[in-house]
Motif scaffolding. Structure first.
Motif, PDB file in Angstrom:
ATOM      1  N   MET A  38     -17.053 -27.760  -5.067  1.00 24.12           N
ATOM      2  CA  MET A  38     -16.972 -27.722  -3.728  1.00 24.12           C
ATOM      3  C   MET A  38     -18.095 -26.903  -3.203  1.00 24.12           C
ATOM      4  O   MET A  38     -18.373 -25.647  -3.587  1.00 24.12           O
ATOM      5  CB  MET A  38     -15.595 -27.302  -3.165  1.00 24.12           C
ATOM      6  CG  MET A  38     -14.199 -28.075  -3.571  1.00 24.12           C
ATOM      7  SD  MET A  38     -14.521 -29.659  -2.638  1.00 24.12           S
ATOM      8  CE  MET A  38     -14.005 -29.359  -0.894  1.00 24.12           C
ATOM      9  N   GLN A  70     -19.300 -31.147   0.992  1.00 28.00           N
ATOM     10  CA  GLN A  70     -17.829 -31.308   0.686  1.00 28.00           C
ATOM     11  C   GLN A  70     -17.084 -30.619   2.047  1.00 28.00           C
ATOM     12  O   GLN A  70     -16.393 -31.169   2.704  1.00 28.00           O
ATOM     13  CB  GLN A  70     -17.341 -31.012  -0.580  1.00 28.00           C
ATOM     14  CG  GLN A  70     -17.739 -31.848  -1.555  1.00 28.00           C
ATOM     15  CD  GLN A  70     -19.014 -31.637  -2.217  1.00 28.00           C
ATOM     16  OE1 GLN A  70     -19.746 -30.450  -2.072  1.00 28.00           O
ATOM     17  NE2 GLN A  70     -19.626 -32.597  -2.784  1.00 28.00           N
ATOM     18  N   HIS A 116      -6.471 -30.399  -3.511  1.00 29.15           N
ATOM     19  CA  HIS A 116      -7.456 -29.780  -3.845  1.00 29.15           C
ATOM     20  C   HIS A 116      -7.241 -28.787  -5.152  1.00 29.15           C
ATOM     21  O   HIS A 116      -6.140 -28.268  -5.358  1.00 29.15           O
ATOM     22  CB  HIS A 116      -7.720 -28.694  -2.666  1.00 29.15           C
ATOM     23  CG  HIS A 116      -9.200 -28.122  -2.593  1.00 29.15           C
ATOM     24  ND1 HIS A 116      -9.489 -27.229  -3.501  1.00 29.15           N
ATOM     25  CD2 HIS A 116      -9.981 -28.153  -1.711  1.00 29.15           C
ATOM     26  CE1 HIS A 116     -10.735 -26.587  -3.268  1.00 29.15           C
ATOM     27  NE2 HIS A 116     -11.035 -27.212  -2.006  1.00 29.15           N
ATOM     28  N   THR A 159      -9.846 -34.450  -2.393  1.00 27.65           N
ATOM     29  CA  THR A 159     -11.046 -33.805  -2.662  1.00 27.65           C
ATOM     30  C   THR A 159     -11.229 -34.129  -4.262  1.00 27.65           C
ATOM     31  O   THR A 159     -12.651 -33.610  -4.805  1.00 27.65           O
ATOM     32  CB  THR A 159     -11.083 -32.596  -2.463  1.00 27.65           C
ATOM     33  OG1 THR A 159     -10.034 -31.500  -2.970  1.00 27.65           O
ATOM     34  CG2 THR A 159     -10.843 -32.359  -0.726  1.00 27.65           C
ATOM     35  N   LEU A 205      -3.450 -27.198   2.611  1.00 29.00           N
ATOM     36  CA  LEU A 205      -4.092 -27.480   1.630  1.00 29.00           C
ATOM     37  C   LEU A 205      -3.105 -27.241   0.414  1.00 29.00           C
ATOM     38  O   LEU A 205      -2.125 -26.260   0.385  1.00 29.00           O
ATOM     39  CB  LEU A 205      -5.178 -26.268   1.224  1.00 29.00           C
ATOM     40  CG  LEU A 205      -6.522 -26.813   1.928  1.00 29.00           C
ATOM     41  CD1 LEU A 205      -6.420 -26.414   3.285  1.00 29.00           C
ATOM     42  CD2 LEU A 205      -7.757 -26.057   1.343  1.00 29.00           C
ATOM     43  N   SER A 220     -12.762 -28.175  -8.145  1.00 27.67           N
ATOM     44  CA  SER A 220     -13.114 -27.430  -7.092  1.00 27.67           C
ATOM     45  C   SER A 220     -14.234 -26.480  -7.054  1.00 27.67           C
ATOM     46  O   SER A 220     -14.634 -25.906  -6.032  1.00 27.67           O
ATOM     47  CB  SER A 220     -11.549 -26.539  -6.764  1.00 27.67           C
ATOM     48  OG  SER A 220     -11.516 -25.599  -7.828  1.00 27.67           O
ATOM     49  N   THR A 240     -12.156 -22.861   0.679  1.00 24.25           N
ATOM     50  CA  THR A 240     -12.279 -24.086   1.369  1.00 24.25           C
ATOM     51  C   THR A 240     -11.111 -24.153   2.580  1.00 24.25           C
ATOM     52  O   THR A 240     -11.280 -24.198   3.810  1.00 24.25           O
ATOM     53  CB  THR A 240     -11.358 -25.267   0.722  1.00 24.25           C
ATOM     54  OG1 THR A 240     -12.621 -25.482  -0.549  1.00 24.25           O
ATOM     55  CG2 THR A 240     -11.673 -26.598   1.561  1.00 24.25           C
ATOM     56  N   MET A 257      -9.513 -23.102  -3.786  1.00 27.35           N
ATOM     57  CA  MET A 257      -8.872 -23.613  -2.591  1.00 27.35           C
ATOM     58  C   MET A 257      -8.831 -22.331  -1.531  1.00 27.35           C
ATOM     59  O   MET A 257      -9.104 -22.892  -0.160  1.00 27.35           O
ATOM     60  CB  MET A 257      -7.355 -23.825  -2.833  1.00 27.35           C
ATOM     61  CG  MET A 257      -6.618 -24.319  -1.955  1.00 27.35           C
ATOM     62  SD  MET A 257      -4.835 -24.551  -2.143  1.00 27.35           S
ATOM     63  CE  MET A 257      -4.986 -25.798  -3.486  1.00 27.35           C
ATOM     64  N   GLY A 297      -2.336 -27.953  -4.255  1.00 26.76           N
ATOM     65  CA  GLY A 297      -2.728 -28.180  -5.615  1.00 26.76           C
ATOM     66  C   GLY A 297      -1.855 -27.816  -6.410  1.00 26.76           C
ATOM     67  O   GLY A 297      -0.372 -27.611  -6.085  1.00 26.76           O
TER      68      GLY A 297
END
Length: 387
Positions: A80, A84, A107, A30, A132, A77, A115, A112, A134
């Motif tokens: 987003m 998205q 992400h 993303t 997810l 992020s 999302t 995060m 990061g």
């Protein structure tokens, strides 16, 4: 004569080896630079994303799975949003239909949690893990968490038993293990610590290391490739969070109504309170068809609006409490619900019906632990356990 060499903004790439005995994992990008390095001469961040680039950066991945990567978009992020979220949910459905054994989503860490929450509603009954991941620090730094987070998340997608939307990041500040957090119950709690993510109102789902899983929670949806996923990628972004503060002016509520917002999540004080001057504006909002719900700023604990007169007054105005749902999760869910219906009774029924543990019947006695530095018992614990 002084010369210079142009920077090559590309990570070293090696062919990613594939083995028929390993599970297949798809990494959806993303825009987060989970594996990257900094070119100190140009200041450019050089991302690694193709399987070959990731293999060059983190060769351990080849011993875990057969990795496929797909870059959906490249945004920070904080950018987003609806477009998205919808695209990401649809892509997850496509990968599950194509037989992926697990899905990892690279992400940025700042949003995060948002999302993870919206995907928990858009993607229901997943047969495989959706993880997810990061990083707080880029791969060029000695203290980077990027490679280990990627290893932990890919292992969780490939072999973990938890077929839910979850976040995988460092557990402690050291690299002893990562934690898997449920998507609707997780928040970023520190701006720079590698252990920034914490489960709120519950305990984490599991610990993950390079060689094992330690499941902490018993109540989770288990991996089952025969289960049919439900993809429901709808979102109404005419919603907002109103974070109450002393002296808040009623015209803020009136402005939201005037701008045709359809839903307001209040993050109230204490058990779910706001000041009396807001009452007329909130009543006008409800009468205008705006759906107003109450969460608590404390994060831990429940909106219990029947305890004090303030809360009971708000209930009479039509403000609906959401128990221990986190404010950010409430915003994501309200946006998803309002894309289905505008009927007030049905909106509130859906909001108060837990889909993915966004509301829990109780909070664990050992969940709310806030360590205060300087206290003798905490210093003793740290010296004896924090090696």
């Amino acid at each position: 004569e002084v010369g210079h060499k142009e920077a090559v903004e590309k990570m070293p790439e090696k062919e990613f080896p594939r083995r028929p005995d390993l599970p297949s994992v798809t990494l959806l990008g993303t825009g987060g630079t989970i594996a990257s390095r900094l070119d100190y001469r140009t200041g450019a961040v050089i991302p690694a994303f193709t399987p070959g680039e990731l293999y060059g950066a983190v060769p351990e991945l080849a011993d875990i799975c057969n990795l496929t990567t797909k870059k959906l978009f490249g945004v920070f992020s904080e950018n987003m949003a609806k477009e998205q979220y919808v695209a990401l949910a649809k892509a997850i459905g496509d990968e599950i239909a194509d037989g992926a054994d697990g899905i990892v989503i690279g992400h940025g860490t700042d949003t995060m949690g948002h999302t993870a929450a919206i995907l928990s509603f858009m993607v229901q009954d997943s047969p495989v893990p959706i993880v997810l991941v990061g990083s707080q620090r880029s791969s060029d730094r000695p203290s980077s968490d990027a490679a280990l987070n990627l290893i932990h998340s890919v292992r969780s997608a490939a072999y973990g038993d938890i077929a839910e939307v979850q976040i995988c990041m460092f557990g402690p500040t050291s690299d002893r293990y990562g934690l898997l957090h449920r998507g609707t119950r997780c928040s970023k709690m520190h701006s720079s610590y590698r252990s920034t993510f914490r489960t709120v109102g519950d305990i984490p789902l599991a610990m993950v290391s390079r060689d094992k899983f330690t499941y902490l929670h018993r109540d989770y949806r288990r991996r089952d490739k025969g289960r049919q996923v439900k993809i429901d990628p709808v979102y109404d972004d005419r919603t907002t969070i109103l974070y109450y503060y002393p002296g808040m002016s009623p015209d803020l509520v009136d402005a939201l109504v005037e701008k045709r917002y359809r839903g307001i999540v209040i993050a109230g004080t204490g058990l779910g309170h706001v000041n009396k001057p807001l009452y007329p504006a909130l009543e006008r909002a409800v009468q205008a068809g705006v759906h107003v719900v109450m969460t608590v700023q404390t994060l831990w604990g429940y909106a219990q609006m029947y305890v004090y007169d303030t809360g009971r007054d708000l209930l009479e105005l039509g403000i609906v409490p959401l128990d221990n749902m986190l404010p950010e999760t409430a915003l994501m869910k309200l946006s998803w619900v309002l894309a289905h219906t505008d009927d007030h009774a049905e909106v509130m029924r859906m909001m108060r019906t837990s889909i993915s543990h966004e509301i829990t019947g109780r909070e664990p006695h050992n969940g709310y632990l806030i360590m205060q530095g300087g206290l003798p018992e905490i210093e003793e614990f740290i010296l004896s356990h924090w090696k």
